[in-house]
Scaffold this motif. Structure first.
Motif, PDB file in Angstrom:
ATOM      1  N   VAL A 107       0.861  -1.189   0.000  1.00  0.00           N
ATOM      2  CA  VAL A 107       0.000   0.000   0.000  1.00  0.00           C
ATOM      3  C   VAL A 107       0.895   1.236   0.000  1.00  0.00           C
ATOM      4  CG1 VAL A 107      -1.813   1.240   1.285  1.00  0.00           C
ATOM      5  CG2 VAL A 107      -1.753  -1.273   1.320  1.00  0.00           C
ATOM      6  N   VAL A 108       0.488   2.253  -0.752  1.00  0.00           N
ATOM      7  CA  VAL A 108       1.189   3.543  -0.733  1.00  0.00           C
ATOM      8  C   VAL A 108       0.181   4.601  -0.288  1.00  0.00           C
ATOM      9  CG1 VAL A 108       2.347   5.312  -2.125  1.00  0.00           C
ATOM     10  CG2 VAL A 108       2.846   2.889  -2.531  1.00  0.00           C
ATOM     11  N   ILE A 109       0.564   5.374   0.711  1.00  0.00           N
ATOM     12  CA  ILE A 109      -0.314   6.449   1.218  1.00  0.00           C
ATOM     13  C   ILE A 109       0.266   7.795   0.784  1.00  0.00           C
ATOM     14  CG2 ILE A 109      -1.077   7.625   3.348  1.00  0.00           C
ATOM     15  CD1 ILE A 109      -2.636   5.012   2.796  1.00  0.00           C
ATOM     16  N   SER A 110      -0.597   8.633   0.178  1.00  0.00           N
ATOM     17  CA  SER A 110      -0.111   9.929  -0.319  1.00  0.00           C
ATOM     18  C   SER A 110       0.179  10.892   0.818  1.00  0.00           C
ATOM     19  CB  SER A 110      -1.132  10.551  -1.287  1.00  0.00           C
ATOM     20  OG  SER A 110      -2.347  10.816  -0.603  1.00  0.00           O
ATOM     21  N   HIS A 111      -0.752  11.005   1.777  1.00  0.00           N
ATOM     22  CA  HIS A 111      -0.578  11.916   2.916  1.00  0.00           C
ATOM     23  C   HIS A 111      -1.558  11.523   4.013  1.00  0.00           C
ATOM     24  CE1 HIS A 111      -3.969  13.679   0.819  1.00  0.00           C
ATOM     25  NE2 HIS A 111      -4.148  14.589   1.738  1.00  0.00           N
ATOM     26  N   GLY A 112      -1.405  12.165   5.167  1.00  0.00           N
ATOM     27  CA  GLY A 112      -2.087  11.678   6.360  1.00  0.00           C
ATOM     28  C   GLY A 112      -3.535  12.102   6.563  1.00  0.00           C
ATOM     29  N   HIS A 113      -4.154  12.789   5.620  1.00  0.00           N
ATOM     30  CA  HIS A 113      -5.539  13.212   5.826  1.00  0.00           C
ATOM     31  C   HIS A 113      -6.480  12.006   5.858  1.00  0.00           C
ATOM     32  CE1 HIS A 113      -4.783  17.659   4.513  1.00  0.00           C
ATOM     33  NE2 HIS A 113      -4.388  17.397   5.743  1.00  0.00           N
ATOM     34  N   HIS A 114      -7.521  12.171   6.695  1.00  0.00           N
ATOM     35  CA  HIS A 114      -8.410  11.051   6.968  1.00  0.00           C
ATOM     36  C   HIS A 114      -9.049  10.455   5.704  1.00  0.00           C
ATOM     37  CE1 HIS A 114     -11.098   8.495   9.207  1.00  0.00           C
ATOM     38  NE2 HIS A 114     -12.100   8.958   8.480  1.00  0.00           N
ATOM     39  N   ASP A 115      -9.336  11.311   4.720  1.00  0.00           N
ATOM     40  CA  ASP A 115     -10.009  10.805   3.506  1.00  0.00           C
ATOM     41  C   ASP A 115      -9.080   9.935   2.645  1.00  0.00           C
ATOM     42  OD1 ASP A 115      -8.722  13.316   3.188  1.00  0.00           O
ATOM     43  OD2 ASP A 115      -9.780  13.700   1.311  1.00  0.00           O
ATOM     44  N   HIS A 116      -7.827   9.748   3.104  1.00  0.00           N
ATOM     45  CA  HIS A 116      -6.860   8.896   2.372  1.00  0.00           C
ATOM     46  C   HIS A 116      -6.383   7.714   3.218  1.00  0.00           C
ATOM     47  CE1 HIS A 116      -6.500  11.844  -0.944  1.00  0.00           C
ATOM     48  NE2 HIS A 116      -7.005  12.595   0.018  1.00  0.00           N
ATOM     49  N   VAL A 117      -6.452   7.859   4.540  1.00  0.00           N
ATOM     50  CA  VAL A 117      -5.955   6.784   5.414  1.00  0.00           C
ATOM     51  C   VAL A 117      -7.077   6.077   6.177  1.00  0.00           C
ATOM     52  CG1 VAL A 117      -3.678   7.846   5.746  1.00  0.00           C
ATOM     53  CG2 VAL A 117      -5.498   8.349   7.383  1.00  0.00           C
ATOM     54  N   GLY A 118      -8.301   6.589   6.081  1.00  0.00           N
ATOM     55  CA  GLY A 118      -9.416   6.055   6.879  1.00  0.00           C
ATOM     56  C   GLY A 118      -9.728   4.589   6.611  1.00  0.00           C
ATOM     57  N   GLN A 173       8.270  12.878  -0.909  1.00  0.00           N
ATOM     58  CA  GLN A 173       7.373  13.917  -0.401  1.00  0.00           C
ATOM     59  C   GLN A 173       7.791  15.336  -0.786  1.00  0.00           C
ATOM     60  OE1 GLN A 173       7.509  13.497   3.846  1.00  0.00           O
ATOM     61  NE2 GLN A 173       9.608  14.218   4.011  1.00  0.00           N
ATOM     62  N   LEU A 174       6.788  16.126  -1.093  1.00  0.00           N
ATOM     63  CA  LEU A 174       6.965  17.570  -1.212  1.00  0.00           C
ATOM     64  C   LEU A 174       6.325  18.145   0.041  1.00  0.00           C
ATOM     65  CD1 LEU A 174       6.047  17.976  -4.963  1.00  0.00           C
ATOM     66  CD2 LEU A 174       8.177  18.727  -3.953  1.00  0.00           C
ATOM     67  N   ARG A 175       6.913  19.211   0.542  1.00  0.00           N
ATOM     68  CA  ARG A 175       6.397  19.804   1.779  1.00  0.00           C
ATOM     69  C   ARG A 175       5.146  20.602   1.460  1.00  0.00           C
ATOM     70  NH1 ARG A 175       8.932  17.218   5.915  1.00  0.00           N
ATOM     71  NH2 ARG A 175      10.944  16.611   5.116  1.00  0.00           N
ATOM     72  N   GLY A 176       4.112  20.384   2.186  1.00  0.00           N
ATOM     73  CA  GLY A 176       2.871  21.133   2.032  1.00  0.00           C
ATOM     74  C   GLY A 176       2.907  22.384   2.878  1.00  0.00           C
ATOM     75  N   PRO A 177       2.463  22.341   4.157  1.00  0.00           N
ATOM     76  CA  PRO A 177       1.938  21.123   4.752  1.00  0.00           C
ATOM     77  C   PRO A 177       0.576  20.747   4.167  1.00  0.00           C
ATOM     78  CG  PRO A 177       1.666  22.985   6.269  1.00  0.00           C
ATOM     79  CD  PRO A 177       2.390  23.494   5.065  1.00  0.00           C
ATOM     80  N   PRO A 178       0.207  19.482   4.199  1.00  0.00           N
ATOM     81  CA  PRO A 178       0.950  18.362   4.766  1.00  0.00           C
ATOM     82  C   PRO A 178       1.970  17.817   3.776  1.00  0.00           C
ATOM     83  CG  PRO A 178      -1.114  17.583   3.868  1.00  0.00           C
ATOM     84  CD  PRO A 178      -1.085  19.065   3.624  1.00  0.00           C
ATOM     85  N   ALA A 179       2.955  17.048   4.291  1.00  0.00           N
ATOM     86  CA  ALA A 179       3.913  16.379   3.413  1.00  0.00           C
ATOM     87  C   ALA A 179       3.130  15.380   2.558  1.00  0.00           C
ATOM     88  CB  ALA A 179       4.955  15.649   4.250  1.00  0.00           C
ATOM     89  N   GLU A 180       3.379  15.403   1.261  1.00  0.00           N
ATOM     90  CA  GLU A 180       2.606  14.515   0.372  1.00  0.00           C
ATOM     91  C   GLU A 180       3.511  13.876  -0.674  1.00  0.00           C
ATOM     92  OE1 GLU A 180      -1.074  16.182  -1.057  1.00  0.00           O
ATOM     93  OE2 GLU A 180      -1.281  14.644  -2.606  1.00  0.00           O
TER      94      GLU A 180
END
Ligand SMILES: [Zn+2]
Ligand SMILES: [Zn+2]
Length: 283
Positions: free
Chosen positions: A111-122, A170-177
């Motif tokens: 699995v690859v996760i783009s960034h930590g927002h809930h709509d991507h890791v939930g 990752q590129l720095r956002g925030p969030p790092a993505e």
């Protein structure tokens, strides 16, 4: 005699000046110890995949027969393995849509996760339940907890994961993505993006630069809801300038860029929503 000596010294002086000039021209200023400083290009050779099939498992853009939810999850079946990119916001939606789309969780290699927002890791808790111990690649700067039962690998720089498959660091956002890039033989880079918080053009630019391969398609969230048509056009033009041929904004991209593409760039627009499938090469 005196003239000869004068001529000889003049020749020696000219010779010395020439040597100094050559040294000055070949050694760039500022290099410590007189060592030529070359610009390091961190180009990563990743090879290519023969085939690639993308399936959008979770998206907020509807299609009948599947559940919608605010978030994104894309399955990439390639000749180098099967990757789940992001997991959407909800384990139940991920599970039911995967079943309806004929995706068996046992076929997922990592699995690859783009960034930590809930709509991507939930949806990760569903993956942890059905594939305990599976490797999940997350950006090094991600703060959100991953949950238990998964093997977390933090990625800083662009990294090859399998033949023809790489995480774009990752590129720095925030969030790092971070993003996922698949080099499809005969096409170029297929780039999957989560929300594109650092900017979709910046991500695609980094992918092309780090891997030295022309990008072909970008699919995912562009984070452009509410953007003006002018802004949407400039992003589309920025992607086309990189050599990208197909543009597929879903999730948080907003309707404006989708309609700008449909009306003004129909040959570059790849309309997509939950359940859509894009195939390259022979399986
Ligand atoms: Zn986000
Ligand atoms: Zn998002």
């Amino acid at each position: 005699m005196g003239v000869k000596l004068l001529l000889a010294s003049a020749f020696i002086a000219i010779g010395l000046l020439l040597v100094i000039a050559i040294i000055l021209l070949t050694v760039r200023p500022g290099a410590p110890g007189g060592e030529a400083k070359t610009e390091t290009t961190h180009r990563l050779e990743i090879g290519s995949v023969k085939s690639c099939e993308l399936t959008v498992v979770v998206d907020n853009n509807p299609d009948k027969g599947l559940e919608t939810a605010w978030g994104v999850s894309i399955l990439a079946r390639t000749s180098s393995g099967t990757i789940l990119f992001d997991t959407g916001p909800d384990p139940g939606v991920l599970e039911r849509n995967m079943r309806r789309l004929g995706v068996d969780p046992s076929e997922i290699d990592f699995v690859v996760i783009s960034h930590g927002h809930h709509d991507h890791v939930g949806g990760l808790s569903y993956i942890a339940r059905v594939r305990p111990g599976i490797t999940v690649y997350v950006p090094a700067g991600m703060r959100a907890p991953i949950g238990s039962g998964l093997k977390t690998v933090r990625i800083e720089d662009t990294t090859k994961l399998a033949e023809g498959v790489a995480v774009i660091g990752q590129l720095r956002g925030p969030p790092a993505e971070q993003a996922l890039a698949i080099n499809v033989e005969g096409r170029g880079l297929v780039i999957l993006v989560g929300c594109s918080h650092p900017g979709v053009v910046r991500i695609a630019e980094k992918a092309a630069k780090d891997l030295g391969v022309k990008p072909y398609l970008v699919l995912g969230g562009f984070h452009m809801a509410g953007a003006s048509p002018e802004r949407c056009r400039s992003v589309v033009e920025g992607l086309l300038d990189l050599g990208i041929e197909k543009i597929s904004p879903i999730h948080c991209s907003g309707d404006t860029i989708r309609s700008v593409l449909a009306q003004e760039y129909p040959e570059n627009y790849l309309e997509c929503q939950v359940g859509c499938r894009v195939e390259f090469g022979s399986p």
